[in-house]
Design a protein around this motif. Sequence first.
Motif, PDB file in Angstrom:
ATOM      1  N   ILE A 102       0.845  -1.204   0.000  1.00 53.07           N
ATOM      2  CA  ILE A 102       0.000   0.000   0.000  1.00 53.07           C
ATOM      3  C   ILE A 102       0.877   1.250   0.000  1.00 53.07           C
ATOM      4  CG2 ILE A 102      -0.189  -0.067   2.532  1.00 53.07           C
ATOM      5  CD1 ILE A 102      -3.111   1.000   2.124  1.00 53.07           C
ATOM      6  N   PHE A 103       0.439   2.258  -0.723  1.00 54.41           N
ATOM      7  CA  PHE A 103       1.203   3.501  -0.810  1.00 54.41           C
ATOM      8  C   PHE A 103       0.952   4.385   0.413  1.00 54.41           C
ATOM      9  CE2 PHE A 103      -2.916   4.403  -2.591  1.00 54.41           C
ATOM     10  CZ  PHE A 103      -3.195   5.720  -2.247  1.00 54.41           C
ATOM     11  N   ILE A 104       1.927   5.233   0.684  1.00 57.02           N
ATOM     12  CA  ILE A 104       1.795   6.257   1.726  1.00 57.02           C
ATOM     13  C   ILE A 104       1.349   7.529   0.990  1.00 57.02           C
ATOM     14  CG2 ILE A 104       3.041   7.596   3.451  1.00 57.02           C
ATOM     15  CD1 ILE A 104       3.974   5.028   4.367  1.00 57.02           C
ATOM     16  N   PRO A 105       0.289   8.185   1.434  1.00 66.99           N
ATOM     17  CA  PRO A 105      -0.246   9.310   0.656  1.00 66.99           C
ATOM     18  C   PRO A 105       0.671  10.533   0.636  1.00 66.99           C
ATOM     19  CG  PRO A 105      -1.360   9.162   2.766  1.00 66.99           C
ATOM     20  CD  PRO A 105      -0.457   7.965   2.675  1.00 66.99           C
ATOM     21  N   ILE A 106       0.604  11.240  -0.479  1.00 63.35           N
ATOM     22  CA  ILE A 106       1.281  12.529  -0.605  1.00 63.35           C
ATOM     23  C   ILE A 106       0.222  13.569  -0.224  1.00 63.35           C
ATOM     24  CG2 ILE A 106       2.527  14.119  -2.115  1.00 63.35           C
ATOM     25  CD1 ILE A 106       3.085  11.690  -3.969  1.00 63.35           C
ATOM     26  N   GLU A 107       0.344  14.122   0.963  1.00 60.54           N
ATOM     27  CA  GLU A 107      -0.689  15.017   1.488  1.00 60.54           C
ATOM     28  C   GLU A 107      -0.916  16.243   0.610  1.00 60.54           C
ATOM     29  OE1 GLU A 107      -0.620  15.872   5.687  1.00 60.54           O
ATOM     30  OE2 GLU A 107       0.082  13.824   6.096  1.00 60.54           O
ATOM     31  N   LYS A 108       0.162  16.817   0.051  1.00 58.31           N
ATOM     32  CA  LYS A 108      -0.010  18.037  -0.754  1.00 58.31           C
ATOM     33  C   LYS A 108      -0.814  17.759  -2.025  1.00 58.31           C
ATOM     34  CE  LYS A 108       4.396  17.767  -3.207  1.00 58.31           C
ATOM     35  NZ  LYS A 108       5.719  18.319  -3.405  1.00 58.31           N
ATOM     36  N   PHE A 109      -0.887  16.485  -2.457  1.00 63.60           N
ATOM     37  CA  PHE A 109      -1.694  16.112  -3.623  1.00 63.60           C
ATOM     38  C   PHE A 109      -3.064  15.569  -3.214  1.00 63.60           C
ATOM     39  CE2 PHE A 109       2.449  15.202  -6.090  1.00 63.60           C
ATOM     40  CZ  PHE A 109       2.542  16.532  -6.471  1.00 63.60           C
ATOM     41  N   LYS A 110      -3.359  15.666  -1.906  1.00 67.27           N
ATOM     42  CA  LYS A 110      -4.637  15.219  -1.354  1.00 67.27           C
ATOM     43  C   LYS A 110      -4.969  13.779  -1.753  1.00 67.27           C
ATOM     44  CE  LYS A 110      -6.647  19.744  -0.638  1.00 67.27           C
ATOM     45  NZ  LYS A 110      -7.731  20.662  -0.976  1.00 67.27           N
ATOM     46  N   GLU A 111      -3.954  12.919  -1.666  1.00 69.78           N
ATOM     47  CA  GLU A 111      -4.195  11.499  -1.936  1.00 69.78           C
ATOM     48  C   GLU A 111      -5.029  10.896  -0.814  1.00 69.78           C
ATOM     49  OE1 GLU A 111      -0.538  10.094  -4.762  1.00 69.78           O
ATOM     50  OE2 GLU A 111      -0.278   9.767  -2.612  1.00 69.78           O
ATOM     51  N   ILE A 112      -5.638   9.775  -1.108  1.00 72.50           N
ATOM     52  CA  ILE A 112      -6.462   9.076  -0.124  1.00 72.50           C
ATOM     53  C   ILE A 112      -5.627   8.786   1.120  1.00 72.50           C
ATOM     54  CG2 ILE A 112      -7.527   6.814   0.309  1.00 72.50           C
ATOM     55  CD1 ILE A 112      -8.155   7.726  -2.980  1.00 72.50           C
ATOM     56  N   ASN A 113      -6.241   8.982   2.275  1.00 70.96           N
ATOM     57  CA  ASN A 113      -5.547   8.756   3.533  1.00 70.96           C
ATOM     58  C   ASN A 113      -5.436   7.255   3.780  1.00 70.96           C
ATOM     59  OD1 ASN A 113      -4.571   8.577   6.095  1.00 70.96           O
ATOM     60  ND2 ASN A 113      -6.309   9.581   7.074  1.00 70.96           N
ATOM     61  N   THR A 114      -4.325   6.676   3.384  1.00 67.91           N
ATOM     62  CA  THR A 114      -4.132   5.231   3.537  1.00 67.91           C
ATOM     63  C   THR A 114      -3.644   4.856   4.936  1.00 67.91           C
ATOM     64  OG1 THR A 114      -1.912   5.427   2.617  1.00 67.91           O
ATOM     65  CG2 THR A 114      -3.695   4.818   1.090  1.00 67.91           C
ATOM     66  N   GLN A 115      -3.381   5.855   5.772  1.00 62.90           N
ATOM     67  CA  GLN A 115      -2.947   5.539   7.141  1.00 62.90           C
ATOM     68  C   GLN A 115      -4.032   4.745   7.873  1.00 62.90           C
ATOM     69  OE1 GLN A 115       0.279   6.189   8.213  1.00 62.90           O
ATOM     70  NE2 GLN A 115      -0.348   4.729   9.779  1.00 62.90           N
ATOM     71  N   ILE A 116      -5.295   5.008   7.536  1.00 68.14           N
ATOM     72  CA  ILE A 116      -6.418   4.258   8.131  1.00 68.14           C
ATOM     73  C   ILE A 116      -6.257   2.776   7.813  1.00 68.14           C
ATOM     74  CG2 ILE A 116      -8.944   4.090   8.283  1.00 68.14           C
ATOM     75  CD1 ILE A 116      -9.056   6.688   6.595  1.00 68.14           C
ATOM     76  N   PHE A 117      -5.943   2.474   6.553  1.00 71.20           N
ATOM     77  CA  PHE A 117      -5.740   1.092   6.111  1.00 71.20           C
ATOM     78  C   PHE A 117      -4.551   0.473   6.860  1.00 71.20           C
ATOM     79  CE2 PHE A 117      -7.860   3.110   2.597  1.00 71.20           C
ATOM     80  CZ  PHE A 117      -8.467   2.141   1.818  1.00 71.20           C
ATOM     81  N   ILE A 118      -3.446   1.214   6.871  1.00 76.27           N
ATOM     82  CA  ILE A 118      -2.202   0.709   7.465  1.00 76.27           C
ATOM     83  C   ILE A 118      -2.407   0.379   8.945  1.00 76.27           C
ATOM     84  CG2 ILE A 118       0.180   1.334   8.076  1.00 76.27           C
ATOM     85  CD1 ILE A 118       0.199   2.928   5.345  1.00 76.27           C
ATOM     86  N   ASP A 119      -3.058   1.282   9.675  1.00 74.63           N
ATOM     87  CA  ASP A 119      -3.318   1.041  11.103  1.00 74.63           C
ATOM     88  C   ASP A 119      -4.179  -0.212  11.291  1.00 74.63           C
ATOM     89  OD1 ASP A 119      -1.855   3.317  11.668  1.00 74.63           O
ATOM     90  OD2 ASP A 119      -3.618   4.589  12.014  1.00 74.63           O
ATOM     91  N   TYR A 120      -5.200  -0.344  10.469  1.00 75.18           N
ATOM     92  CA  TYR A 120      -6.088  -1.506  10.538  1.00 75.18           C
ATOM     93  C   TYR A 120      -5.303  -2.792  10.272  1.00 75.18           C
ATOM     94  CZ  TYR A 120      -9.956  -4.657   9.321  1.00 75.18           C
ATOM     95  OH  TYR A 120     -10.822  -5.719   9.264  1.00 75.18           O
ATOM     96  N   PHE A 121      -4.523  -2.795   9.198  1.00 75.59           N
ATOM     97  CA  PHE A 121      -3.751  -4.000   8.837  1.00 75.59           C
ATOM     98  C   PHE A 121      -2.786  -4.389   9.950  1.00 75.59           C
ATOM     99  CE2 PHE A 121      -4.143  -2.466   4.179  1.00 75.59           C
ATOM    100  CZ  PHE A 121      -5.394  -3.036   4.065  1.00 75.59           C
ATOM    101  N   LEU A 122      -2.017  -3.422  10.435  1.00 74.24           N
ATOM    102  CA  LEU A 122      -1.026  -3.716  11.473  1.00 74.24           C
ATOM    103  C   LEU A 122      -1.691  -4.236  12.747  1.00 74.24           C
ATOM    104  CD1 LEU A 122       1.484  -0.743  11.019  1.00 74.24           C
ATOM    105  CD2 LEU A 122       1.843  -3.142  10.383  1.00 74.24           C
ATOM    106  N   SER A 123      -2.873  -3.708  13.077  1.00 71.07           N
ATOM    107  CA  SER A 123      -3.560  -4.144  14.302  1.00 71.07           C
ATOM    108  C   SER A 123      -4.133  -5.555  14.174  1.00 71.07           C
ATOM    109  CB  SER A 123      -4.674  -3.156  14.664  1.00 71.07           C
ATOM    110  OG  SER A 123      -5.767  -3.299  13.779  1.00 71.07           O
TER     111      SER A 123
END
Length: 191
Positions: free
Chosen positions: A47-68
Motif C-alpha cells: 500500500i502507498f503512503i499518501p502525498i498530502e499536498k496532492f490530497k491522496e487518499i488517507n491510507t494511514q487508516i488502512f495501514i493502522d487496521y492492517f497492522l492491528s
Amino acid sequence: MKKSEIRKIYLEKRKNLSQDEVFLLSERIFENFINFFKPVSNQKVHIFIPIEKFKEINTQIFIDYFLSRNIKVFVPKIVDTKLISVEIFSDTQFETNNWGISEPVSNEDSEVLDFDFVITPLLYCDFKGNRVGYGKGFYDQFFENISKNSKKIGVNYFNPDDIIDDVWENDIPLDYLVTGTDVLSFSVKSE
C-alpha cells in the motif's frame, strides 16, 4: 480523452476537495475495501503512503487496521529509479524524500512478489481498469514483476467517467477500483 488531459482535470478536482472531504471519502473507501475484500491475518498488502499536498487518499487508516490485525504491510520506496517493497511495522522509522513523500528509512527490499492486495495510487481509472497516475511508470514496472494472483486495486475519490484513449502497450490495468460509493471489478480471476 488523453492521459495528459485527464491528469490535468483530476489533479484540479482533487485540489478542490476540502480536508473534510478527503477525510470522509477516505473513510468510505476504506470501509468499502474492508467489506468487499475482507483481509485476514497473515495476508500481505502492498500500500502507498499518501502525498498530502496532492490530497491522496488517507491510507494511514488502512495501514493502522492492517497492522492491528497481523496483516503484513509493505510500502513502496523508490531506490535508484526502481520501486521496491519495504515491510513496515508499528515502530518503523520514516523520513520525507525529495518529492515530499514519507518513506521508510530502510532501503531493504523485502523481495516479496506474492501480495494478496496491491493498493495503488492513481488520479483516474476508466471502466476497463486503465489508470492515469503521475506519469512516471513505476507501478507498471512493479505490476510486471509481482505474482499474477496479486489483486491490483486502485483507490480513488472519483468513479470512472471517460475512456482513456492513449493506453500504451506496457500499461497494466487494475483488477479493481474502490471508490467511496463502489467497488468495480475489471477482470475475472480464479480464487
